[in-house]
Design a protein around this motif. Sequence first.
Motif, PDB file in Angstrom:
ATOM      1  N   THR A  39       0.808  -1.217   0.000  1.00  0.00           N
ATOM      2  CA  THR A  39       0.000   0.000   0.000  1.00  0.00           C
ATOM      3  C   THR A  39       0.844   1.271   0.000  1.00  0.00           C
ATOM      4  O   THR A  39       0.601   2.166  -0.824  1.00  0.00           O
ATOM      5  N   PRO A  40       1.832   1.427   0.883  1.00  0.00           N
ATOM      6  CA  PRO A  40       2.605   2.677   0.844  1.00  0.00           C
ATOM      7  C   PRO A  40       3.638   2.728  -0.279  1.00  0.00           C
ATOM      8  O   PRO A  40       4.110   3.815  -0.619  1.00  0.00           O
ATOM      9  N   GLU A  41       4.015   1.576  -0.857  1.00  0.00           N
ATOM     10  CA  GLU A  41       5.056   1.588  -1.886  1.00  0.00           C
ATOM     11  C   GLU A  41       4.576   2.182  -3.201  1.00  0.00           C
ATOM     12  O   GLU A  41       5.387   2.657  -3.999  1.00  0.00           O
ATOM     13  N   THR A  42       3.290   2.133  -3.455  1.00  0.00           N
ATOM     14  CA  THR A  42       2.775   2.657  -4.717  1.00  0.00           C
ATOM     15  C   THR A  42       1.322   3.071  -4.524  1.00  0.00           C
ATOM     16  O   THR A  42       0.757   2.923  -3.453  1.00  0.00           O
ATOM     17  N   GLY A  43       0.720   3.599  -5.555  1.00  0.00           N
ATOM     18  CA  GLY A  43      -0.667   4.056  -5.525  1.00  0.00           C
ATOM     19  C   GLY A  43      -0.977   4.740  -6.842  1.00  0.00           C
ATOM     20  O   GLY A  43      -0.067   5.061  -7.616  1.00  0.00           O
ATOM     21  N   VAL A  44      -2.238   4.965  -7.107  1.00  0.00           N
ATOM     22  CA  VAL A  44      -2.586   5.570  -8.385  1.00  0.00           C
ATOM     23  C   VAL A  44      -1.979   6.963  -8.531  1.00  0.00           C
ATOM     24  O   VAL A  44      -1.600   7.378  -9.636  1.00  0.00           O
ATOM     25  N   ASP A  45      -1.862   7.703  -7.418  1.00  0.00           N
ATOM     26  CA  ASP A  45      -1.275   9.036  -7.497  1.00  0.00           C
ATOM     27  C   ASP A  45       0.212   8.973  -7.796  1.00  0.00           C
ATOM     28  O   ASP A  45       0.730   9.717  -8.633  1.00  0.00           O
ATOM     29  N   SER A  46       0.938   8.063  -7.129  1.00  0.00           N
ATOM     30  CA  SER A  46       2.379   7.971  -7.354  1.00  0.00           C
ATOM     31  C   SER A  46       2.698   7.395  -8.732  1.00  0.00           C
ATOM     32  O   SER A  46       3.722   7.741  -9.339  1.00  0.00           O
ATOM     33  N   ILE A  47       1.839   6.510  -9.253  1.00  0.00           N
ATOM     34  CA  ILE A  47       2.068   5.971 -10.594  1.00  0.00           C
ATOM     35  C   ILE A  47       1.950   7.085 -11.634  1.00  0.00           C
ATOM     36  O   ILE A  47       2.775   7.201 -12.558  1.00  0.00           O
ATOM     37  N   ALA A  48       0.926   7.928 -11.505  1.00  0.00           N
ATOM     38  CA  ALA A  48       0.768   9.041 -12.441  1.00  0.00           C
ATOM     39  C   ALA A  48       1.957   9.990 -12.371  1.00  0.00           C
ATOM     40  O   ALA A  48       2.481  10.441 -13.399  1.00  0.00           O
ATOM     41  N   LEU A  49       2.417  10.298 -11.152  1.00  0.00           N
ATOM     42  CA  LEU A  49       3.560  11.189 -11.001  1.00  0.00           C
ATOM     43  C   LEU A  49       4.839  10.526 -11.507  1.00  0.00           C
ATOM     44  O   LEU A  49       5.713  11.201 -12.069  1.00  0.00           O
ATOM     45  N   SER A  50       4.974   9.218 -11.314  1.00  0.00           N
ATOM     46  CA  SER A  50       6.140   8.501 -11.828  1.00  0.00           C
ATOM     47  C   SER A  50       6.221   8.609 -13.344  1.00  0.00           C
ATOM     48  O   SER A  50       7.303   8.767 -13.913  1.00  0.00           O
TER      49      SER A  50
END
Length: 360
Positions: free
Chosen positions: A90-101
Amino acid sequence: MAFLQHTLILYLEAAPWLLFGLLAAGALKALVPEERIGRWLGGGGAAPVVKAAVIGAPLPLCSCGVLPAALGLRRGGAGRGPTVAFLVATPETGVDSIALSYALLGPFMALVRPLAAVLSAVFAGLLATLAERTMPPEAPRRGPVIPLMVANDRCDGAGCGCSHDAATATTGRSTAGRLAGGARYALSDILDDISLWLALGLLAAGAVATWLPPLALAELGSGPLAMGAMLLVGVPMYICATASTPLAAALLLAGMSPGTVLVFLLAGPATNLATLAVVGRELGRPVLVAYLVGIVVASVGLGMATDALVAAWPVDIAAQLADGAHGWLPAWVEWGSGGLLALCAVPPLRRRLPGFGTWT
């Protein structure tokens, strides 16, 4: 002046994708059936561990915000293995971090990052399942499942006055009403949790682009020693997946290998001293050891595999960093998204926006 220019360019390129990711996270908050997830993760074997990793990966919770959710799953009937898998993914990734990545790190890292998060979570969860078999059976610990989407680390439950109350109050409302509540949650509570670290990361990336020569860390930026250094930095550190992304971009710009940066992206958000203390107390020391070993081994192994993949395939990380998402969107979208995020990141200004006055 060049530093401010580089930082502004990075911010504007990232803003539309970050806004999209936050709104997607708010939609998950509004639409995911929270009360069913604990039941999905019951039982033994590998299947609940895999399900916990897959369910946890897109959820917008940071490394401390995930703790009450994971404990709620545990007390709702989930085993130690699925609980650990959820805590890692859960903290390693997320829809928000994927978009920013995708905006800051390029499509290759945007694809590798969530895949590595799920794999590392499954590995740690399976180790925790094996460790659980060495422990004496415990009395059933049932209790009310804490909602998966806690508003933030400061939320103390119903009646605290944060948008968690408003979001949970949308039960029974129309889909549009629930989505509106989720959007308010994302642009207030989630953004509050990440804004400081996100700003620091963008400033670091701007500083690297201004003053550090390209590939300055190329000689020191790969291999087991460099990955070990990333573990020493990341394991005790409190930083969420989204806020770690600009820092990762800065490390890539300085010449660190994608695999070494991936170690930081996995170990940093998944662990911190608070999480380690809670895991040891609630799940037992053998599971704590399995949790740490799983993260360390999986992070380094996946980092080395990523570097091998980059060497074997024609993946030009430098070109992807240079291109990013630049030029894909018109300037008015970038400036509009950046302005909206800046307003929402400052609570007194956010309260003046339509629909936010009674929610934050």
